[in-house]
Every structure is written in structure tokens, then in C-alpha cells.
Design a protein around this motif. Structure first.
Motif, short mmCIF file in Angstrom:
data_model
loop_
_atom_site.label_atom_id
_atom_site.label_comp_id
_atom_site.label_asym_id
_atom_site.label_seq_id
_atom_site.Cartn_x
_atom_site.Cartn_y
_atom_site.Cartn_z
N ARG A 108 0.83 -1.20 0.00
CA ARG A 108 0.00 0.00 0.00
C ARG A 108 0.87 1.25 0.00
N ALA A 111 2.21 1.80 -3.40
CA ALA A 111 1.14 2.16 -4.32
C ALA A 111 0.83 3.65 -4.24
N ASP A 112 1.00 4.23 -3.03
CA ASP A 112 0.70 5.64 -2.83
C ASP A 112 1.92 6.55 -2.97
N GLY A 113 3.12 5.99 -2.92
CA GLY A 113 4.33 6.80 -2.98
C GLY A 113 5.40 6.15 -3.83
N SER A 176 3.58 12.42 5.58
CA SER A 176 3.37 11.61 4.38
C SER A 176 2.71 10.28 4.74
N ARG A 177 1.55 10.01 4.14
CA ARG A 177 0.88 8.74 4.40
C ARG A 177 1.69 7.54 3.90
N PRO A 178 2.30 7.57 2.69
CA PRO A 178 3.12 6.43 2.28
C PRO A 178 4.26 6.15 3.27
#
Length: 310
Positions: A108, A111-113, A176-178
Motif C-alpha cells: 500500500r 502504491a501511494d508513494g 506523508s501517508r506512504p
């Protein structure tokens, strides 16, 4: 200690080659389905070892009877069920869940970063393992060994680093969420490493039984995702899955022996140097960028392991 370090270094090489092969040969497969299939192939390779070496009546795990003798009599299985050790079952289940969660969270995150941003953060696993093992298990390391863990962890970070601000990935991780997902993934991998140490040392689960139990556990947890998005395996790729399964079986065996004889805070940074092996292969075989930085990481890794071994 020295023999355990040799097995940990061997595991780092095997896992590094495995990561490199995954990148080159399996990039089009969905990750969950890919893991389930490769784990299944690894179990096929390793199961004869388990059957030949494990005394299922004495290990205290009900699953042992099914692993070593899937067609065993009801009476034999019932005896194993009566001998279940709840602590062992909990450690096997918890370690499998932590391993699967770490894998999913990392996917995940990337996928986001960007992979080049997320991966260095995800490879700080030993920095979680060290305080957890000291606080929860009372492990005592010499100052030089603690410093070696830090140097080896830094080597893993440098191996995945690309030019820019040195601290930028860690500073941005606050928002940063990633990066946050990568950190949580690293923490889950740390829990998994501690689980391996407890299972193999404190609970004395035989290594030849631990390997298929862990592979089955992770596979079962990821199976629903694999069913939702099944991989389409071609006949031409079937030998590659068998080869990858053999690597996983061998890598898990080396990892198991390392965790059975070393503190997790020492085994973890050495085995996580698989990232250095993978990026060095990428630089040598594929001509990937920033090869000089990877060589610096390799030098740091040698220094770190040497400090740990003192």
C-alpha cells in the motif's frame, strides 16, 4: 554467535537474489497471489525435510500432525490436539499475521508513494527490533554490538537512498501517508522477527517444523486477497515458480537457523542487508543508477557486521 552470523549472511544473500528475481521475472503478477503460489511451492520443496526430521508427538503443536502427515489417522490428530501449547499456537499465528500485515502495508505504501522514497523507510526494521527485544525479552548487547546494529541499519537505508536531502524521507514521514505506512510495515516486520526468536529459542519449536508453519500461516492470511485477484500462471512460468519456491524454502531455512542462535536485534539487521544484495545486483546486472552509493552501503554493511561479531 559466529555460526549464526554466517547463516544470517547466507539468508541475506538468498533473499537479496530472491528480491532481484521477483523484480525481473514476476513484475506482472498480483502480489498476494504471487506470494501464495511461491509459498505453496516452497512448502512442497521443504515438506520432505519436515516429515523426515520432525517428531510430531513431541512438539506440542496440533498443526504438526497435519503438516507431517496430512492423511494421518483421527486418533493421531486427536492426540496432537490434546497436546496443543497455546503459547506456541499464539506465536505462530501472531508471527504469520505480522509478516502478512507488513507485506500488505508495504505494498500500500509503494502504491501511494515512490518506491525510492518508501523503501528506505521500510528498511529500518532493526531500529524497532533492538528496543523491543531489550524491553520485552531482556536482551543485553555490548555497546559495540548496539553500534554495529545502527551502522548495519544505516547501510540498508543508504542502499536504497537516491541523491537529495539525506534526512528528507524521515522529515516528510511526519506528514506523508506512504511514509507512515512504510514505518508501520517496518514495525510489523520487527514484531515478526521477535516472534521468530521467541518461537525458536524460548519455545524451542523445531526449525524444520517452523518453516512450513510460517509459510502456511502467511499463505492462509493472504489467500482471500489472492482469490479476489488470482494470478494467471502460464505453463512457461511454472518452472520459475518452482525455482522461486526453492529459494524461499532455502532462505527461510537459513533465516530460521539464524534466529534460533542469535538475538533478533543482531539477526534482523544482518538479514535485512538483503536490500544491499538486491541493489548491487541491479547495479551490476541491469546497470541501474547510483551504483557508487550502493558500494558505500555495502562497505557500511561490512563494518556493521564486523562490529556485531566483536
Amino acid at each position: 554467535m559466529e555460526l549464526g552470523l554466517l547463516f544470517a549472511l547466507g539468508a541475506a544473500v538468498v533473499w537479496g537474489v530472491y528480491v532481484f528475481i521477483l523484480k525481473r521475472s514476476f513484475s506482472g503478477y498480483p502480489p498476494a497471489g504471487l506470494t501464495v503460489l511461491i509459498n505453496a511451492a516452497a512448502i512442497v520443496w521443504f515438506l520432505p525435510v519436515t516429515v523426515a526430521t520432525t517428531d510430531t508427538e513431541g512438539v506440542g503443536l496440533a498443526g504438526a500432525a497435519l503438516v507431517a502427515d496430512p492423511l494421518g489417522t483421527p486418533a493421531r490428530i486427536a492426540r496432537s490436539l490434546a497436546a496443543v501449547d497455546p503459547a506456541s499456537v499464539a506465536v505462530v499465528a501472531g508471527t504469520s499475521a505480522a509478516t502478512a500485515a507488513a507485506f500488505v502495508l508495504f505494498l500500500r505504501a509503494i502504491a501511494d508513494g515512490d518506491v525510492s522514497y518508501v523503501t528506505p523507510i521500510n528498511k529500518v526494521v532493526p531500529m524497532f527490533v533492538l528496543p523491543l527485544e531489550v524491553l520485552l525479552l531482556g536482551e543485553v548487547l555490548a555497546p559495540i554490538q548496539v553500534a554495529g546494529v545502527v551502522v548495519a541499519t544505516t547501510a540498508v537505508y543508504v542502499a536504497n537512498y537516491e541523491p537529495g536531502s539525506l534526512l528528507a524521507p524521515l522529515v516528510e514521514a511526519v506528514h506523508s501517508r506512504p511514509a507512515q505506512l512504510a514505518l508501520v510495515s517496518a514495525a510489523c516486520y520487527a514484531v515478526s522477527d521477535l516472534g521468530k526468536r521467541v518461537a525458536l529459542q524460548e519455545l524451542a519449536i523445531p526449525g524444520t517444523l517452523w518453516v512450513p508453519l510460517l509459510l502456511v500461516g502467511v499463505g492462509l492470511i493472504l489467500l482471500p486477497a489472492a482469490i479476489r485477484n488470482p494470478p494467471a500462471v502460464t505453463r512457461r512460468d511454472a518452472p520459475k515458480f518452482l525455482a522461486a519456491g526453492a529459494l524461499v524454502a532455502f532462505g527461510e531455512h537459513l533465516t530460521t537457523v539464524a534466529f534460533a542462535s542469535l538475538p533478533a536485534s543482531i539477526a534482523s539487521p544482518v538479514i535485512n542487508m538483503q536490500a544491499i544484495v538486491a541493489v548491487l545486483l541491479g547495479g551490476i546486472v541491469l546497470g541501474e543508477r547510483y551504483f557508487r552509493i550502493r558500494l558505500v552501503a555495502a562497505l557500511l554493511a561490512v563494518v556493521g557486521v564486523s562490529m556485531i561479531a566483536l
